[in-house]
Design a protein around this motif. Structure first.
Motif, PDB file in Angstrom:
ATOM      1  N   SER A  77      28.834  37.528  41.240  1.00 44.18           N
ATOM      2  CA  SER A  77      29.467  37.538  39.926  1.00 44.18           C
ATOM      3  C   SER A  77      29.920  36.146  39.502  1.00 44.18           C
ATOM      4  CB  SER A  77      30.672  38.479  39.941  1.00 44.18           C
ATOM      5  OG  SER A  77      31.458  38.356  38.797  1.00 44.18           O
ATOM      6  N   ALA A  78      30.303  35.327  40.488  1.00 44.47           N
ATOM      7  CA  ALA A  78      30.885  34.017  40.186  1.00 44.47           C
ATOM      8  C   ALA A  78      29.848  32.964  39.820  1.00 44.47           C
ATOM      9  CB  ALA A  78      31.699  33.535  41.378  1.00 44.47           C
TER      10      ALA A  78
ATOM     11  N   GLN B  10      32.533  31.360  37.508  1.00 44.45           N
ATOM     12  CA  GLN B  10      33.639  31.391  38.460  1.00 44.45           C
ATOM     13  C   GLN B  10      35.017  31.325  37.814  1.00 44.45           C
ATOM     14  OE1 GLN B  10      31.423  28.973  38.042  1.00 44.45           O
ATOM     15  NE2 GLN B  10      32.216  26.924  38.511  1.00 44.45           N
TER      16      GLN B  10
ATOM     17  N   TYR C 122      35.080  38.612  29.770  1.00 44.96           N
ATOM     18  CA  TYR C 122      35.900  38.239  30.922  1.00 44.96           C
ATOM     19  C   TYR C 122      36.562  36.881  30.722  1.00 44.96           C
ATOM     20  CZ  TYR C 122      32.903  41.958  32.617  1.00 44.96           C
ATOM     21  OH  TYR C 122      32.214  43.141  32.745  1.00 44.96           O
TER      22      TYR C 122
ATOM     23  N   ARG D 280      34.742  40.726  36.332  1.00 44.05           N
ATOM     24  CA  ARG D 280      33.334  40.486  36.036  1.00 44.05           C
ATOM     25  C   ARG D 280      32.427  40.980  37.177  1.00 44.05           C
ATOM     26  NH1 ARG D 280      28.823  37.637  36.123  1.00 44.05           N
ATOM     27  NH2 ARG D 280      27.797  37.340  34.094  1.00 44.05           N
ATOM     28  N   VAL D 281      33.024  41.346  38.292  1.00 45.34           N
ATOM     29  CA  VAL D 281      32.238  41.918  39.391  1.00 45.34           C
ATOM     30  C   VAL D 281      31.481  43.167  38.919  1.00 45.34           C
ATOM     31  CG1 VAL D 281      34.003  43.473  40.354  1.00 45.34           C
ATOM     32  CG2 VAL D 281      32.332  42.365  41.870  1.00 45.34           C
TER      33      VAL D 281
ATOM     34  N   THR E  59      37.815  34.621  38.991  1.00 47.55           N
ATOM     35  CA  THR E  59      37.020  35.063  40.141  1.00 47.55           C
ATOM     36  C   THR E  59      37.094  34.069  41.289  1.00 47.55           C
ATOM     37  OG1 THR E  59      35.497  36.260  38.690  1.00 47.55           O
ATOM     38  CG2 THR E  59      34.705  35.724  40.899  1.00 47.55           C
TER      39      THR E  59
ATOM     40  N   TYR F  54      31.323  39.505  44.671  1.00 50.21           N
ATOM     41  CA  TYR F  54      32.103  38.545  43.893  1.00 50.21           C
ATOM     42  C   TYR F  54      31.404  37.188  43.829  1.00 50.21           C
ATOM     43  CZ  TYR F  54      36.098  41.637  43.362  1.00 50.21           C
ATOM     44  OH  TYR F  54      36.911  42.677  42.994  1.00 50.21           O
TER      45      TYR F  54
ATOM     46  N   ALA G 142      40.584  43.159  45.465  1.00 49.69           N
ATOM     47  CA  ALA G 142      39.136  42.941  45.505  1.00 49.69           C
ATOM     48  C   ALA G 142      38.381  44.244  45.741  1.00 49.69           C
ATOM     49  CB  ALA G 142      38.791  41.926  46.593  1.00 49.69           C
TER      50      ALA G 142
ATOM     51  N   ASP H  65      37.406  36.212  34.500  1.00 45.55           N
ATOM     52  CA  ASP H  65      38.212  37.213  35.179  1.00 45.55           C
ATOM     53  C   ASP H  65      37.424  37.896  36.302  1.00 45.55           C
ATOM     54  OD1 ASP H  65      40.920  38.786  34.739  1.00 45.55           O
ATOM     55  OD2 ASP H  65      39.382  40.264  35.255  1.00 45.55           O
ATOM     56  N   TYR H  66      38.131  38.203  37.389  1.00 48.35           N
ATOM     57  CA  TYR H  66      37.464  38.785  38.554  1.00 48.35           C
ATOM     58  C   TYR H  66      36.842  40.146  38.277  1.00 48.35           C
ATOM     59  CZ  TYR H  66      41.611  41.759  39.267  1.00 48.35           C
ATOM     60  OH  TYR H  66      42.621  42.674  39.117  1.00 48.35           O
TER      61      TYR H  66
END
Length: 287
Positions: A265-266, A270, A226, A276-277, A233, A262, A177, A273-274
């Motif tokens: 971003s979510a 949500q 993403y 995307r932050v 995420t 996060y 993270a 893909d993480y």
């Protein structure tokens, strides 16, 4: 019903659980699979798994149960209904140390053995059997379960007592993270100063600051695509919350700020893909 020493009950056939179960099928294990959403388990039937109508049926003629469920509440709810007399549970999902200790006590009271075995890696590693697996519990139980775990992972690390492997896993996911936010911030910063990403990466790759995950996530951040995530995420957010829940003796101010990014971003994304932050960090082009 006669139990086969090669029979394994597998609960949870999501992004990671499905390819891991396939690995066991490829090594001649008889795998009985169950997933709350049946459609996610059905493709495994075509690969030789036996679909079960519920966890009890899956475990009926198996000596080993592997769980890769979404979180602790889901895992506890399923396990509380089962008889573990003479059986072993390998719990591989990411949960908090205190949650794992709670499950271990429950399984012992039900007459079974318990191993926590969280993992590090993504879908490609799950498919190829190259996961890094951290194990905690009785060493004799680990030794007995080693042949199964060696099919799933190329690196097995025995950590010690129940809760310690779970803590190690959360420590590593906290790095995922934080590193990704740090990289996204630097990438967005150089872009606002009209510095080519290639120039940024050429310098970064030659430095001690470089981590391979940066190159893995760079294409997504540059394309703003993403979809089809290896790690959504919402899953990383869950792990951040677990870390914060278990970090009472730490100043978690920095990670709380990371968590807010996060969460931003979510919103409506949500399941992406993480990485995307990057959109949450980049106010100029954030979406």
């Amino acid at each position: 019903m006669t139990k086969s020493p090669l029979a394994i009950a597998w609960l949870g056939t999501g992004l990671m659980g499905a390819p891991m179960a396939v690995r066991l099928l490829e090594h001649q294990y008889q795998v009985r699979v169950w997933n709350r959403t049946l459609a996610k388990a059905q493709p495994l039937e075509r690969k030789g798994a036996r679909l079960s109508s519920g966890p009890k049926e899956a475990l009926a003629d198996a000596n080993i149960l592997v769980t890769m469920l979404s979180d602790f509440p889901a895992t506890k709810a399923v396990l509380s209904e089962l008889d573990f007399t003479g059986k072993t549970l390998i719990q591989m999902a990411t949960i908090a140390p205190e949650e794992s200790r709670s499950l271990a006590q429950m399984i012992r009271e039900k007459g079974g053995d318990y191993l926590e075995a969280p993992l590090l890696g993504s879908i490609p590693e799950a498919k190829s059997g190259n996961l890094i697996i951290m194990i905690a519990g009785k060493r004799e139980v680990f030794n007995k379960m080693r042949p199964v775990l060696e099919i799933l992972g190329s690196e097995l690390h025995y950590v010690g007592e129940i809760g310690q492997a779970a803590a190690l896993k959360l420590a590593l996911n906290q790095l995922i993270a934080s590193l990704t936010v740090a990289f996204a911030t630097s990438l967005a910063f150089v872009e606002t100063h009209d510095i080519a990403a290639d120039d940024f990466m050429k310098v970064l790759r030659k430095s001690a600051l470089y981590a391979p995950t940066f190159d893995k996530k760079l294409p997504r951040m540059q394309s703003h695509d993403y979809t089809n995530p290896n790690f959504p995420t919402e899953h990383l957010l869950k792990d951040i919350r677990l870390f914060l829940q278990s970090a009472n003796e730490l100043d978690s101010t920095a990670l709380e700020a990371v968590a807010k990014l996060y969460q931003k971003s979510a919103t409506d994304h949500q399941f992406e893909d993480y990485s995307r932050v990057f959109e949450a960090v980049n106010l100029k082009d954030g979406k």
